[in-house]
Design a protein around this motif. Sequence first.
Motif, mmCIF file in Angstrom:
data_model
loop_
_atom_site.group_PDB
_atom_site.id
_atom_site.type_symbol
_atom_site.label_atom_id
_atom_site.label_comp_id
_atom_site.label_asym_id
_atom_site.label_seq_id
_atom_site.Cartn_x
_atom_site.Cartn_y
_atom_site.Cartn_z
ATOM 1 N N ALA A 187 0.843 -1.198 0.000
ATOM 2 C CA ALA A 187 0.000 0.000 0.000
ATOM 3 C C ALA A 187 0.878 1.248 0.000
ATOM 4 C CB ALA A 187 -0.904 -0.003 1.219
ATOM 5 N N GLN A 188 0.356 2.252 -0.694
ATOM 6 C CA GLN A 188 1.123 3.494 -0.750
ATOM 7 C C GLN A 188 0.932 4.299 0.533
ATOM 8 O OE1 GLN A 188 -1.142 2.623 -3.074
ATOM 9 N NE2 GLN A 188 -0.048 2.343 -4.995
ATOM 10 N N THR A 189 1.977 5.011 0.903
ATOM 11 C CA THR A 189 1.897 5.924 2.045
ATOM 12 C C THR A 189 2.546 7.243 1.668
ATOM 13 O OG1 THR A 189 3.970 5.114 2.967
ATOM 14 C CG2 THR A 189 1.958 4.072 3.772
ATOM 15 N N VAL A 190 2.074 8.302 2.305
ATOM 16 C CA VAL A 190 2.616 9.643 2.083
ATOM 17 C C VAL A 190 2.959 10.238 3.449
ATOM 18 C CG1 VAL A 190 2.142 11.955 1.219
ATOM 19 C CG2 VAL A 190 1.268 9.948 -0.010
ATOM 20 N N THR A 191 4.173 10.754 3.579
ATOM 21 C CA THR A 191 4.636 11.299 4.854
ATOM 22 C C THR A 191 5.064 12.752 4.707
ATOM 23 O OG1 THR A 191 5.416 9.106 5.537
ATOM 24 C CG2 THR A 191 6.251 11.005 6.755
ATOM 25 N N GLN A 192 4.489 13.586 5.531
ATOM 26 C CA GLN A 192 4.917 14.984 5.617
ATOM 27 C C GLN A 192 5.470 15.164 7.025
ATOM 28 O OE1 GLN A 192 0.936 16.330 3.496
ATOM 29 N NE2 GLN A 192 2.326 18.063 3.677
ATOM 30 N N SER A 193 6.762 15.371 7.119
ATOM 31 C CA SER A 193 7.441 15.326 8.416
ATOM 32 C C SER A 193 7.438 16.654 9.166
ATOM 33 C CB SER A 193 8.889 14.873 8.217
ATOM 34 O OG SER A 193 9.551 15.750 7.333
ATOM 35 N N GLN A 194 6.909 17.698 8.525
ATOM 36 C CA GLN A 194 6.904 19.028 9.154
ATOM 37 C C GLN A 194 5.459 19.413 9.485
ATOM 38 O OE1 GLN A 194 8.296 20.244 5.454
ATOM 39 N NE2 GLN A 194 10.328 20.895 6.129
ATOM 40 N N PRO A 195 5.020 19.246 10.727
ATOM 41 C CA PRO A 195 3.635 19.592 11.061
ATOM 42 C C PRO A 195 3.365 21.089 10.883
ATOM 43 C CG PRO A 195 4.603 18.230 12.763
ATOM 44 C CD PRO A 195 5.717 18.630 11.832
ATOM 45 N N THR A 199 10.462 25.780 1.807
ATOM 46 C CA THR A 199 10.325 24.467 1.169
ATOM 47 C C THR A 199 9.624 23.501 2.113
ATOM 48 O OG1 THR A 199 12.320 24.785 -0.163
ATOM 49 C CG2 THR A 199 11.566 22.530 0.150
ATOM 50 N N LEU A 200 8.569 22.875 1.612
ATOM 51 C CA LEU A 200 7.811 21.885 2.374
ATOM 52 C C LEU A 200 8.192 20.498 1.872
ATOM 53 C CD1 LEU A 200 4.277 23.563 2.315
ATOM 54 C CD2 LEU A 200 6.221 24.035 3.796
ATOM 55 N N SER A 201 8.393 19.581 2.801
ATOM 56 C CA SER A 201 8.873 18.248 2.452
ATOM 57 C C SER A 201 7.739 17.233 2.344
ATOM 58 C CB SER A 201 9.876 17.760 3.494
ATOM 59 O OG SER A 201 10.977 18.631 3.578
ATOM 60 N N CYS A 202 7.956 16.260 1.473
ATOM 61 C CA CYS A 202 7.013 15.151 1.326
ATOM 62 C C CYS A 202 7.785 13.934 0.835
ATOM 63 C CB CYS A 202 5.901 15.511 0.336
ATOM 64 S SG CYS A 202 4.800 14.132 -0.080
ATOM 65 N N THR A 203 7.581 12.814 1.470
ATOM 66 C CA THR A 203 8.132 11.552 0.971
ATOM 67 C C THR A 203 6.989 10.569 0.845
ATOM 68 O OG1 THR A 203 8.655 10.775 3.200
ATOM 69 C CG2 THR A 203 10.405 11.911 1.996
ATOM 70 N N TYR A 204 7.168 9.594 -0.010
ATOM 71 C CA TYR A 204 6.103 8.630 -0.258
ATOM 72 C C TYR A 204 6.718 7.254 -0.468
ATOM 73 C CZ TYR A 204 7.623 9.483 -5.021
ATOM 74 O OH TYR A 204 8.383 9.611 -6.151
ATOM 75 N N ASP A 205 5.872 6.260 -0.364
ATOM 76 C CA ASP A 205 6.337 4.898 -0.551
ATOM 77 C C ASP A 205 5.406 4.208 -1.537
ATOM 78 O OD1 ASP A 205 6.713 1.887 1.446
ATOM 79 O OD2 ASP A 205 7.882 2.641 -0.237
ATOM 80 N N THR A 206 5.971 3.628 -2.566
ATOM 81 C CA THR A 206 5.197 2.893 -3.555
ATOM 82 C C THR A 206 6.106 1.941 -4.291
ATOM 83 O OG1 THR A 206 3.712 3.098 -5.451
ATOM 84 C CG2 THR A 206 5.539 4.635 -5.351
ATOM 85 N N SER A 207 5.509 0.893 -4.829
ATOM 86 C CA SER A 207 6.253 -0.042 -5.656
ATOM 87 C C SER A 207 5.953 0.204 -7.139
ATOM 88 C CB SER A 207 5.887 -1.478 -5.289
ATOM 89 O OG SER A 207 4.500 -1.688 -5.443
ATOM 90 N N GLU A 208 5.091 1.178 -7.411
ATOM 91 C CA GLU A 208 4.718 1.461 -8.787
ATOM 92 C C GLU A 208 5.762 2.340 -9.463
ATOM 93 O OE1 GLU A 208 0.784 2.946 -9.052
ATOM 94 O OE2 GLU A 208 -0.018 1.491 -7.633
#
Lengths: 114, 117
Positions: free
Chosen positions: A1-9, A20-29
């Motif tokens: 399953a895909q997930t999206v993480t924003q580490s800066q509340p 700059t706002l950060s975003c990381t995600y996880d996917t196998s696609e």
Amino acid sequence: AQTVTQSQPEMSVQEAETVTLSCTYDTSENNYYLFWYKQPPSRQMILVIRQEAYKQQNATENRFSVNFQKAAKSFSLKISDSQLGDTAMYFCAFGSMGQGNLIFGKGTKLSVKP
Amino acid sequence: NAGVTQTPKFRILKIGQSMTLQCAQDMNHNYMYWYRQDPGMGLKLIYYSVGAGITDKGEVPNGYNVSRSTTEDFPLRLELAAPSQTSVYFCASSYSPGLAGVVDTQYFGPGTRLTVL
């Protein structure tokens, strides 16, 4: 399953400066889309910018640009010449090919100070 | 174009009551979605529809029902409201989900703030 993480509340920036706002995600696609949405106090969700994963060139919309690092699964949003009207929650979202819904991060609350 | 419209904007329900959140779009989009946004969280998908007569569950469907009799309308029904359903509800629509090789932008309504007491 895909997930999206924003580490800066929360973040803040002075008017006219860059943030700059950060975003990381996880996917196998391999093919997918990424979005940044803005949610001002009015609650309306407004599209800021979108990026197709198959495009190497980073998307730009006026003062908004992204730094898309596919190998690192990173998708940061840069806001130049910040304006008071940029004060809002910013959500990073992942869109999968063939899947209707978007997967959202928890958001970053941005305050632009005069 | 009005885009995506939602009614009501605010509503307070008592535990056990039922209600329908209305959503309509005038962009001739085939896909429509219902999300909920809890405090400090991103949006989570409740139900979605790929066209009139076709609906499917999302991540958090329990306690909700939907129907899609026309392209334009996609109402969300809450049966036996519970405090856990206190949230902001967003309806969205898009032209294509990605089957044609494109993930189209989703356009959102203004939201409905629901409180269950």
